[in-house]
Design an enzyme around this catalytic site. Structure first.
Site, PDB file in Angstrom:
ATOM      1  N   LYS A   1     -54.173 -60.038  67.134  1.00 56.35           N
ATOM      2  CA  LYS A   1     -53.008 -59.172  66.955  1.00 56.35           C
ATOM      3  C   LYS A   1     -53.367 -58.043  65.995  1.00 56.35           C
ATOM      4  CE  LYS A   1     -48.054 -59.487  65.750  1.00 56.35           C
ATOM      5  NZ  LYS A   1     -46.986 -60.357  65.208  1.00 56.35           N
TER       6      LYS A   1
ATOM      7  N   SER B   1     -42.743 -60.247  68.064  1.00 54.71           N
ATOM      8  CA  SER B   1     -43.581 -59.071  67.983  1.00 54.71           C
ATOM      9  C   SER B   1     -44.985 -59.251  68.557  1.00 54.71           C
ATOM     10  CB  SER B   1     -43.703 -58.635  66.530  1.00 54.71           C
ATOM     11  OG  SER B   1     -44.433 -59.592  65.787  1.00 54.71           O
TER      12      SER B   1
ATOM     13  N   SER C   1     -41.788 -64.418  66.002  1.00 57.46           N
ATOM     14  CA  SER C   1     -42.710 -63.476  66.639  1.00 57.46           C
ATOM     15  C   SER C   1     -43.889 -64.096  67.372  1.00 57.46           C
ATOM     16  CB  SER C   1     -43.239 -62.478  65.608  1.00 57.46           C
ATOM     17  OG  SER C   1     -42.294 -61.459  65.391  1.00 57.46           O
TER      18      SER C   1
END
Lengths: 490, 95, 489
Positions: free
Chosen positions: A78, A158, A182
């Site tokens: 990420k 997210s 997330s």
């Protein structure tokens, strides 16, 4: 033989150990998949050359008899984790051009264990969002589509890019971060497994901070076993993170198949929210039945302050974020927009560098901390948080784990997201309470909704009891027999 | 409206974010809706409740008093939008 | 002592409270492993943490906490078992995180006091409200470029103690005395080097004026005073400025001001015109700081002797006056030096030598004890030569001057230059007789009753001996010789 990109970590590990495939083979196959699925916009930065170098080095280590836990496994990171000499954006314009000279503790540990990094995945800007629509680099897209309408779906957020990459088999696994859901929410939206460990399990050092008291790194994978393997490589006490826990992690893979016989699983009545779609409730009931069939006792429990979790979260997280994001000021790194004087330089840089959702949260956070409002909002929210944590503590006196849906719905269409901020925030209604209490949670893909889109069930366990969490998750996974291949992905 | 345009202006100034008039108006609406929703917390009885200060079982970590870092001025300034004499450069500060 | 400013409408009295920022003596910074040393090239003592790089986290340097506890104990404060680091949020280029990690609602030390000595020798306790630990900001350089400022982060993250007094100081002079006393305590405790030039000790002064006995007036805060002289002048200026406003019936505006050294005046700080709202909240990157009672007790047990008790000891053990003891203990180095000189010697003689000759010369050269070419041992050796009459006190001063230049020891200088005192009776009688023979008319005057002339004869004999004759022996011989002939009338 299955395609290399369909392999799980556990499967690839065996083939690598047996010498049937090389890390370079795996890297090339996944890099090719990344190219093929570039339309999903799952990556902000692809690092193919580096991946091939890492894979070659991994193969050399293996030949020398020196293989780590993730040796040769192609993973996506990420883009909230700082990676040395690789641009790190947090999907924000304000970090334009920023290349760290340091590596996050978690990614450094993974690299030490032999992981092959493929690239940096897309996310909601600064991890603020549940849709991946707030990324400066454009939205990541869910590889799943509803056969009926064929509309583009969001991968959730997210960690949407990571979820999309793992679901579409561009990466065997990916790192995510979870502040209020997330990891778990995008996992549910993309038919993948998403594990948020206990707060303090994984070091936060080198991860761009959103809300310090909530942020926690964890893996997105296609199987529960792979989640266990990933967590084993990511977790550990870090003396450079004052909030890192010095609690030993059991061998999670060993515990995995122990089942739920004799366990007591709680079903929190307050999670049966008003207007919950029948399909979500049906899935939940199926989950209860699976666990009972496997020998667990299921009982209702009460977590009375559940409905206050989201409002409390939307005070605490923005408050911390408003302070954490003050360092993006155009002085030492990232974007700078010149102004007539210092203040206008600051104000222009931050106005142009941050997107709308990030600004909203900074403003809310600034407001709740400002003079005259601190007690009414921030302090109140931290007290409510204590109440919420107490609810869970009470529950643990009678149950070993909790079972809930992960999200109140399946992935929504990218062109018709919830139309106001509060409705969007409601996506995290089931994931936020455990975040506030710092508890480990996992989303396991468990079925499809009426449109053929994946849905997840969430398991929550006691602090640092990831072993039991994974046992329950594995039981659900086995019973559900969910096929993780996205329908409609070519 | 809890969050009027003036409040938006005050808070945006504190947060060092430039806002235009139209933007302030829109933000006032959005932020008011969020604040009204947040205000439901008032229903929770929090008398005699300590605010949460830490999550889970955390072990205090202390650093020994040793010099283990620094000497990386080039790295520190490598990402700077403007740099001179080894320092970061900003518009003139008036004290 | 309280000082009043007289105006047409009547007198105004000062009310002063000081916030002293004392840099903690430590090798590394408060929350990072970068060096806390002074004077390195720009940004070379900066870690990613100190530069506020994304994802960086603070970890407490326990040595800094220990220093704060030591200081708190030295000031007689209460060490709080739990204190909390909070974030003070504001934007400034030398504040890389966009917030300063400080302590707000729960400081590490509460209460305490120190005793200042006043001009008339009386002393007065000044209350201390709190001591808290915080990180320093970097340094902005404004003079390098007409339109830009440069930022060096070497200082960013260094540990500071902010020591806040109660508003109990009543004159600029008292304020200076307070800072001197505090500085002395900090240096004794070894927790701050007190070097104001290098910025190790900086003072913010809160000044307000009122009619004697009235309630407190509106105060102004004068920031960043980095010398005793500026502290005194800034408070004086501010007191007169406020007195004039109040005298004319105006009101003082509460604000933050800056002391302009060149103009010798304070002025409003433009960067502080907006009322600040620092939005303090507990730093979620750090746990509350919980201190163990036994750990605190261990520090208490290892506290060095502090100036006050040392002064008492100098008075009782060495028989020194309160004034002399006060001068000697003000600086730890000085007191150590004195004690070494006094060991095995007469304390008062030692004190006299250390305070007049030795300190006098150090002051003249503008150096400290640490840089003195004359060691305590060497000075002791010189004193021994005076005490055992090898040399006279007057000669000793010359010897000392030479020791200071050459660094050689006293005995060697005395031998080489033949400075041994003449005590031999025959030689002294010969010298005395020579002088009396050279001045027969003065001898007559003396014998006629002008006994003041004894001094003249003394001087002549000493001159003839090139200063080496033992003055007591000369005096004795002179009286004897002058008395013999004339007898008494």
């Amino acid at each position: 033989m299955t395609a290399l990109t369909d392999l799980t970590i556990a499967g690839a590990r065996d083939l690598l150990a047996a010498g049937h495939v090389s890390a370079a083979d795996l890297a090339r196959a996944h890099l090719a998949a990344m190219e093929r699925h570039r339309d999903l916009n799952a990556f902000i930065t692809e690092t193919p050359e580096r991946a091939l170098q890492l894979a070659d080095a991994s193969d050399r280590r293996r030949r020398a008899g020196d293989a780590g836990r993730l040796e040769g496994i192609p993973v996506a990171i990420k883009d909230l984790f700082c990676t040395k000499d690789v641009p790190t954006t947090a999907a924000s314009r304000i970090l334009d051009g920023f290349t760290p000279f340091y590596e996050s503790t978690v990614t450094a540990a993974m690299l030490r264990q032999g992981a092959v990094m493929l690239g940096k995945t897309n996310l909601d800007e600064f991890a603020m969002g549940s849709s991946n629509l707030t990324s400066w680099y454009g939205p990541a897209i869910n590889p799943w589509r509803a056969p009926g309408d064929g509309k583009t779906r969001v991968p959730g957020g997210s960690s949407g890019g990571s979820a999309s990459a793992v679901a579409a088999r561009m990466a065997m696994a990916a790192t995510g971060t979870d502040t209020g859901g997330s990891i778990r929410q995008p996992a549910a939206f993309t038919g993948t497994v998403g594990l948020k460990p206990t707060y303090g399990r994984c070091s936060r050092l080198g991860i761009v901070a959103f809300a310090s008291s909530l942020d926690q790194a964890g893996p997105l994978t296609r199987t529960v076993r792979d989640a266990a393997i990933m967590l084993g490589a990511m977790a550990g006490h870090d003396p450079l993170d004052s909030t890192s826990a010095d609690v030993p992690l059991d061998d999670l893979e060993d515990a995995l198949e122990a089942g739920v016989e004799g366990m007591t699983i709680g079903v929190p009545e307050e999670y049966r929210v008003e207007g919950m779609p029948a399909v979500i409730d049906d899935l939940w009931q199926r989950g209860i039945a699976w666990l009972e069939d496997a020998g667990a006792t299921v009982r209702e429990v009460s977590l009375p302050h559940t409905r206050f979790a989201l409002p409390a979260y939307y005070i605490i997280a923005p408050a911390e974020a408003s302070s954490n994001l003050a360092r993006y000021d155009g002085v030492r790194f990232g974007l700078r927009c010149e102004g007539d004087d210092l203040v206008s330089m600051y104000e222009r840089t931050r106005a142009e560098g941050f997107g709308a959702e990030v600004k909203r949260r900074i403003l809310i956070g600034t407001y709740v901390l400002s003079e005259g409002y601190f007690d009414a909002y921030y302090l109140k929210a931290q007290k409510v948080r204590t109440r919420i944590a107490d609810d869970f503590r009470e529950a643990w006196t009678s149950v070993d784990a909790l079972l809930t849906p992960t999200t109140p719905s399946a992935a929504f269409a990218a062109d018709s997201p919830p139309d106001d901020p509060v409705s969007m925030y409601l996506n995290d209604v089931f994931t936020v309470p455990a975040s506030l209490a710092g508890l480990p949670g996992i989303s396991v893909p468990a079925g499809l909704d009426g449109d053929g889109l994946p849905l997840g069930l969430q398991v929550i366990a006691r602090p640092f009891d990831e072993a039991r969490l994974l046992r329950v998750a594995r039981t659900i996974e086995e019973a559900a027999g969910f096929d993780t291949a996205p329908r409609g992905l070519t | 409206m809890k969050f009027d345009k003036d409040t938006v202006a005050r808070v945006a100034r504190l947060a060092r974010i430039a806002t235009g008039d139209a933007e302030r108006k829109q933000l006032a609406g959005e932020l008011s809706a969020i604040i009204e929703w947040i205000d439901t917390l008032g229903e929770v009885d929090t008398d005699d409740v300590e605010p949460m200060t830490g999550v889970g079982a955390m072990t205090p970590t202390w650093r020994p008093d040793e010099v283990t870092d620094g000497g990386i001025a080039d790295d520190i300034t490598a990402n700077a939008p403007a740099c001179a004499e080894g320092c970061f450069v900003v518009p003139k500060i008036v004290e | 002592m309280a000082e009043l400013i007289e105006r047409e409408s009547g007198p105004f009295a000062y009310v002063i409270g000081l916030e002293v920022h004392a840099q903690i003596v430590s090798s590394s910074k408060l929350f990072s492993g970068a060096s806390a040393a002074f004077g390195a090239a720009a940004n070379t003592q900066v870690s990613a943490v100190d530069a506020g790089m994304p994802g960086m986290l603070p970890v407490i340097n326990m040595a800094c906490i220990e220093q704060a506890v030591r200081t708190g104990l030295a000031l007689g404060g209460t060490i709080n078992r739990r204190s909390v680091f909070e974030r003070k949020n504001y934007f400034y280029p030398d504040l890389p995180q966009g917030y300063q990690i400080s302590q707000y609602q729960q400081p590490i030390v509460t209460g305490g006091h120190l005793v200042i000595e006043l001009e008339d020798g009386a002393s007065r306790p000044i209350g201390i409200e709190r001591l808290h630990v915080e990180q320093d900001a970097g340094k902005s350089l404004h003079d390098r470029d007409p339109v830009h400022s440069l930022v060096d982060l070497n200082r960013s993250g260094i540990g500071l103690m902010e020591i806040v007094s109660l508003p109990e100081l009543a004159s600029p002079d008292e304020a200076v005395r307070y800072v001197r006393t505090l500085r002395s305590i900090l240096r004794y405790a070894g927790t701050c080097d007190g070097n104001m030039q290098e910025g190790s000790l900086r003072v913010d002064a809160n000044v307000s004026m009122r009619r004697p006995g009235d309630k407190l007036g509106t105060r102004c805060e004068i920031k960043n005073l980095n010398s005793m002289k500026f502290l005194q002048r800034a408070i004086e200026f501010e007191g007169h400025r406020q007195a004039t406003i109040l005298d004319e019936g105006g009101t003082v505006r509460q604000e933050t001001r800056l002391f302009d050294v060149n103009a010798n005046e304070t002025r409003s700080m433009r960067s502080k015109e907006d009322a600040e709202d620092y939005r303090y909240f507990p730093d979620p990157d750090l746990l509350p700081l919980d201190l163990d009672e036994a750990w605190i007790a261990g520090i208490a047990a290892s506290m060095p002797e502090l100036p006050d008790s040392r002064k008492q000891r100098f008075m009782s053990d060495h028989g020194l006056s309160s004034y002399d003891a006060g001068v000697l203990v003000a600086e730890r180095d000085n007191a150590d030096f004195f004690e070494e000189v006094a060991r095995g010697r007469d304390s008062k003689v030692a004190a006299n030598w250390v305070m007049t000759e030795f300190f006098g010369r150090l002051n003249k050269d503008g150096i400290g004890v640490a840089d003195s070419p004359v060691s305590a041992d060497a000075l002791g050796g010189l004193i021994d030569l005076v005490v055992d009459d090898t040399i006279s006190g007057r000669i000793a001063k010359d010897v000392f001057a030479e020791m200071f230049v050459t660094g050689r020891d006293a005995a060697a200088i005395v031998e080489e230059r033949g400075l041994r005192q003449v005590t031999d009776t025959t030689r002294i009688e010969a010298l005395v007789d020579g002088v009396l023979a050279a001045h027969p008319e003065r001898v007559d005057e003396y014998r006629a009753g002008k006994t003041k002339l004894l001094g003249f004869f003394m001087g002549e004999v000493m001159k003839a001996s090139r200063g080496r004759a033992n003055p007591q022996a000369v005096n004795r011989t002179l009286r004897l010789r002058l008395g013999q002939e004339g007898g008494t009338r």
